[in-house]
Design an enzyme around this catalytic site. Structure first.
Site, PDB file in Angstrom:
ATOM      1  N   TYR A 114       1.805  -1.917   0.384  1.00 12.98           N
ATOM      2  CA  TYR A 114       2.131  -0.475   0.429  1.00 12.98           C
ATOM      3  C   TYR A 114       3.571  -0.262   0.894  1.00 12.98           C
ATOM      4  CZ  TYR A 114       1.781   4.470   1.745  1.00 12.98           C
ATOM      5  OH  TYR A 114       1.999   5.818   1.869  1.00 12.98           O
ATOM      6  N   LYS A 154       6.926   0.881  -1.332  1.00 16.07           N
ATOM      7  CA  LYS A 154       7.654   2.091  -0.925  1.00 16.07           C
ATOM      8  C   LYS A 154       9.143   1.750  -0.707  1.00 16.07           C
ATOM      9  CE  LYS A 154       4.283   5.090  -0.813  1.00 16.07           C
ATOM     10  NZ  LYS A 154       4.208   6.102  -1.857  1.00 16.07           N
TER      11      LYS A 154
END
Ligand SMILES: NC(=O)c1ccc[n+]([C@@H]2O[C@H](COP(=O)([O-])OP(=O)(O)OC[C@H]3O[C@@H](n4cnc5c(N)ncnc54)[C@H](OP(=O)(O)O)[C@@H]3O)[C@@H](O)[C@H]2O)c1
Length: 267
Positions: free
Chosen positions: A168, A172
């Site tokens: 994640y 990002k």
């Protein structure tokens, strides 16, 4: 305390530009209502990606309430239905994110863009998550840039880091950096902590985290979480203030400072 002095007293958002205005800069001595009014006079157009999501829907509502843009376009994979009168002039472009090049026209002619797109590994699998949070976001940014967008706003996440071992945070961080390479005139990255909202969709682990932060005194929860409405107001308060910085990075603390400035200054 006067409105002007209150705005001056807000902490600087952390930023990575060479120079440019901040809340301590004399050019920021104006009150927020004045900045909003100046912004409205420029008749800018805006597009929003992820308008059906928890952040996106609050963003659209706030944009309409503040009447900041002369044209508002939602770009998404499905047409949204709105009952309220305020939404009657909102344009919608329904696109297939797997064939975004075929929908380049949807991204043309917007001055400002906000990207609140995203999914989770749980919902879409690891591959699906990367596809949405990196590939769709990056392709949208490319088309927006080609279409004339001057200011691109990306909703990223606290801890975003392309070298992270967590998928994640890695994705990002990666997408943040890739969008920066597109060299928008102005590029603002928002890195909030856990978003506090009443999510419709069932996400038990996120619900537990929100419950936990919601039960803490605000001063304890502040470094790690933030209400969605504060994020949205930070995005808009940032957009209306002129900046000559090419790139701004707003962490959770800066988001609070900017987002709350709206409340303090509301006439
Ligand atoms: N949740 C948190 O605590 C948190 C914290 C920090 C950062 N963030 C980040 O902030 C951003 C916004 O979060 P949020 O919670 O507001 O998002 P959300 O409620 O999950 O909404 C996501 C949006 O992305 C769209 N989307 C998802 N999958 C898609 C797909 N395959 N194709 C096209 N569109 C798709 C959704 O459209 P549909 O309605 O059509 O599905 C929706 O508009 C995300 O990037 C998230 O990673 C979240």
């Amino acid at each position: 305390m006067s409105r002007t002095r209150r705005l001056r007293g807000v902490n600087n958002p952390c930023s990575r530009g060479e120079d440019g205005p901040s809340f301590n800069n004399p050019s920021m001595a104006e009150t927020l209502p004045n900045l909003q009014e100046d912004f409205r006079m420029q008749n800018k157009s805006v597009f929003i990606l992820g308008a059906s999501g928890e952040t996106g829907k609050v963003l659209v509502k706030e944009i309409l309430e503040q009447s900041l843009f002369s044209k508002v376009t939602l770009i998404g994979r499905r047409k949204l239905t709105f009952e309220e009168e305020a939404y009657k002039n909102v344009n919608q472009e329904v696109v297939d994110f797997e064939k975004l090049d075929d929908y380049a026209s949807a991204f043309q002619g917007h001055d400002v863009g906000f990207c609140c797109l995203g999914t989770t590994k749980k919902k879409a699998g690891a591959e699906g998550f990367v596809r949405v949070d990196r590939d769709y976001v990056l392709k949208s940014a490319e088309l927006a840039k080609a279409g004339g967008c001057k200011h691109f706003n990306l909703l990223s996440s606290q801890g975003a880091d392309r070298s992270s071992s967590f998928l994640y945070l890695q994705i990002k961080g990666e997408v943040e950096a890739k969008v920066e390479e597109l060299e928008f005139d102005r590029y603002s990255i928002f890195r909030p902590g856990v978003l506090l909202c009443d999510r419709q969709e069932s996400r038990p682990s996120e619900w537990l985290i929100r419950k936990f932060f919601g039960s803490l005194p605000e001063s304890w929860a502040r470094p790690y979480s933030v209400p969605v409405v504060t994020v949205v107001r930070a995005m808009l308060n940032n957009a209306v203030r002129p900046s000559d910085k090419k790139m701004e990075l707003l962490d959770n603390k800066a988001i609070y400072a900017l987002g709350k400035a709206h409340d303090t200054l509301k006439p």
